[in-house]
Design an enzyme around this catalytic site. Sequence first.
Site, PDB file in Angstrom:
ATOM      1  N   SER A   1       0.838  -1.199   0.000  1.00  0.00           N
ATOM      2  CA  SER A   1       0.000   0.000   0.000  1.00  0.00           C
ATOM      3  C   SER A   1       0.881   1.260   0.000  1.00  0.00           C
ATOM      4  CB  SER A   1      -0.953  -0.031   1.198  1.00  0.00           C
ATOM      5  OG  SER A   1      -1.982   0.922   1.066  1.00  0.00           O
TER       6      SER A   1
ATOM      7  N   ASP B   1      -9.976  -3.685  -5.481  1.00  0.00           N
ATOM      8  CA  ASP B   1      -9.073  -2.686  -4.911  1.00  0.00           C
ATOM      9  C   ASP B   1      -8.982  -1.504  -5.873  1.00  0.00           C
ATOM     10  OD1 ASP B   1      -7.049  -1.253  -3.667  1.00  0.00           O
ATOM     11  OD2 ASP B   1      -5.501  -2.781  -3.959  1.00  0.00           O
TER      12      ASP B   1
ATOM     13  N   HIS C   1      -7.978  -4.955  -1.029  1.00  0.00           N
ATOM     14  CA  HIS C   1      -6.879  -4.174  -0.476  1.00  0.00           C
ATOM     15  C   HIS C   1      -6.620  -4.554   0.982  1.00  0.00           C
ATOM     16  CE1 HIS C   1      -3.983  -0.919  -0.589  1.00  0.00           C
ATOM     17  NE2 HIS C   1      -4.348  -0.640   0.638  1.00  0.00           N
TER      18      HIS C   1
END
Length: 272
Positions: A55, A212, A242
């Site tokens: 991320s 995501d 995610h």
Amino acid sequence: MEEEQELFRVYRLVPQVYFPEQIHDVVHATKYFLQPEVLEKYKVDPGRVGVSGDSAGGNLAAALGQQFSQDANLRNKLKLQALIYPVLQALDFNTPSYQQNVNTPILPRYVMVKYWVDYFKGSYDFVQAMIINNHTSLEVEEAVALRARLNWTSLLPASITKNYTPVVQTTGSARIVQEIPQLLDARSSPLIADQAVLQHLPKTYILTCEHDVLRDDGIMYAKRLESVGVEVTLDHFEDGFHGCMIFTSWPTNFSVGMRTRNSYIKWLDQNL
């Protein structure tokens, strides 16, 4: 001892510091770690050092790789980079994955845009305009050429683009980029880096998840790296979302969490 504390701190967070201080932190820590005496202390093979993150950490790992690729003294210090559902651009919040997953839990589009504004210490007044790409409209000249580097109609396969259409505003809000020029900085958006920077990057692993908003960032980055000769493994999970890799223990021991983790570790075992 102070240097070791710097090494293991990783990087400072918002609101303690804002972009680009986080990048300075990871570059500083990595350069320190790569010193021969430090590698020797921790019994690390200097030919088997990689950088990885997920991320926002994937964003910083990608930025670090690009910083090193531009320094001839550091260019071959990293054997690989592994990016897990990385954040790679802030110019287009209407890629197919942003449109498809606009309200998907964990990371809906509105939250992702707010995170970008937080990173740059910007104003939340800009969020709604950024969601519809007003910050990179055709009248924002400095953004037009950069938008071409993430033209998803050419970088994504038909199985991804489906019937989605690009959102390119003719007129928008040039004031946003004037007040937050960091939006167009390749250090914050590694996907828009110049080809000359990308071609020196090491072997790369990119993990993406279908559910995501960031899915297409990773797929486009893989395509751009492949186009300049970088060896890339794109590992896509149709049932992934995610952050799924952290859900590997009871009561959230999801199958996809374990499979993404195992796939990532397997790749590292085989390539590092």
